[in-house]
Design a protein around this motif. Structure first.
Motif, PDB file in Angstrom:
ATOM      1  N   SER A   1      -4.809  -7.113  -3.952  1.00 32.13           N
ATOM      2  CA  SER A   1      -4.822  -5.508  -3.916  1.00 32.13           C
ATOM      3  C   SER A   1      -3.236  -5.093  -3.944  1.00 32.13           C
ATOM      4  N   SER A   2      -2.321  -5.853  -3.625  1.00 34.84           N
ATOM      5  CA  SER A   2      -1.021  -5.419  -3.345  1.00 34.84           C
ATOM      6  C   SER A   2      -0.434  -5.408  -4.913  1.00 34.84           C
ATOM      7  N   TYR A   3      -0.575  -6.179  -5.677  1.00 35.69           N
ATOM      8  CA  TYR A   3      -0.377  -6.719  -6.977  1.00 35.69           C
ATOM      9  C   TYR A   3      -1.102  -5.737  -7.988  1.00 35.69           C
TER      10      TYR A   3
ATOM     11  N   PHE B   1       1.180   1.859   1.036  1.00 38.48           N
ATOM     12  CA  PHE B   1      -0.277   2.179   1.616  1.00 38.48           C
ATOM     13  C   PHE B   1      -1.232   2.650   0.713  1.00 38.48           C
ATOM     14  N   SER B   2      -2.154   1.893   0.182  1.00 35.33           N
ATOM     15  CA  SER B   2      -3.007   2.259  -0.808  1.00 35.33           C
ATOM     16  C   SER B   2      -4.477   1.936   0.171  1.00 35.33           C
ATOM     17  N   LEU B   3      -5.587   2.763  -0.275  1.00 38.55           N
ATOM     18  CA  LEU B   3      -6.804   2.609   0.371  1.00 38.55           C
ATOM     19  C   LEU B   3      -7.349   1.095   0.321  1.00 38.55           C
ATOM     20  N   PHE B   4      -7.027   0.690  -1.045  1.00 38.84           N
ATOM     21  CA  PHE B   4      -7.656  -0.703  -1.219  1.00 38.84           C
ATOM     22  C   PHE B   4      -6.668  -1.837  -0.189  1.00 38.84           C
ATOM     23  N   LYS B   5      -5.579  -1.707  -0.314  1.00 40.20           N
ATOM     24  CA  LYS B   5      -4.712  -2.526   0.403  1.00 40.20           C
ATOM     25  C   LYS B   5      -5.050  -2.584   1.825  1.00 40.20           C
ATOM     26  N   LEU B   6      -5.427  -1.033   2.509  1.00 36.82           N
ATOM     27  CA  LEU B   6      -5.712  -1.061   3.940  1.00 36.82           C
ATOM     28  C   LEU B   6      -6.855  -1.654   4.128  1.00 36.82           C
TER      29      LEU B   6
END
Length: 121
Positions: A12-14, A71-76
């Motif tokens: 998700s970070s990538y 902070f993105s929704l997918f990463k959280l």
């Protein structure tokens, strides 16, 4: 559980950083191909960057962009799955801390080994 939740966090970070780099590069009519290929093209363009905001005062809009970049929704959601998996295993009395940490570290060691292999080529 630990291996796949760590995989989800890193993936998700990538994907989020890749999306932001490509979106910001479109402003300048530049596609950063060097991020996705090993060798640099022979006829690469020289880009001159302009300085702005030299007084180092960060505006609220820039702070919000940097915060949303990290902070993105997918990463959280991926971090939530990591913590949720830990809590699920703990409540089912299946949690073995050394095994959970070795699952996380196995994935990270694989990343470092891959980086060393790519660097040596």
């Amino acid at each position: 559980m630990a291996f796949f939740s760590t995989l989800l966090v890193i993936l998700s970070s990538y994907l989020h950083y890749k999306k932001n780099i490509l979106a910001r590069s479109l402003k300048y009519d530049f596609k950063p191909k060097a991020l996705f290929i090993k060798k640099n093209p022979k006829n690469s363009k020289i880009i001159n960057f302009k300085h702005y905001n030299d007084d180092l005062v960060i505006k609220f809009k820039d702070k919000f962009k940097n915060f949303s970049l990290f902070f993105s929704l997918f990463k959280l959601l991926a971090y939530g799955i990591l913590v949720g998996g830990f809590l699920f295993l703990q409540r089912q009395n299946l949690l073995f801390i050394a095994g959970y940490l070795s699952g996380i570290s196995a994935f990270l060691m694989g990343i470092f080994a891959y980086m060393l292999c790519v660097k040596n080529e």
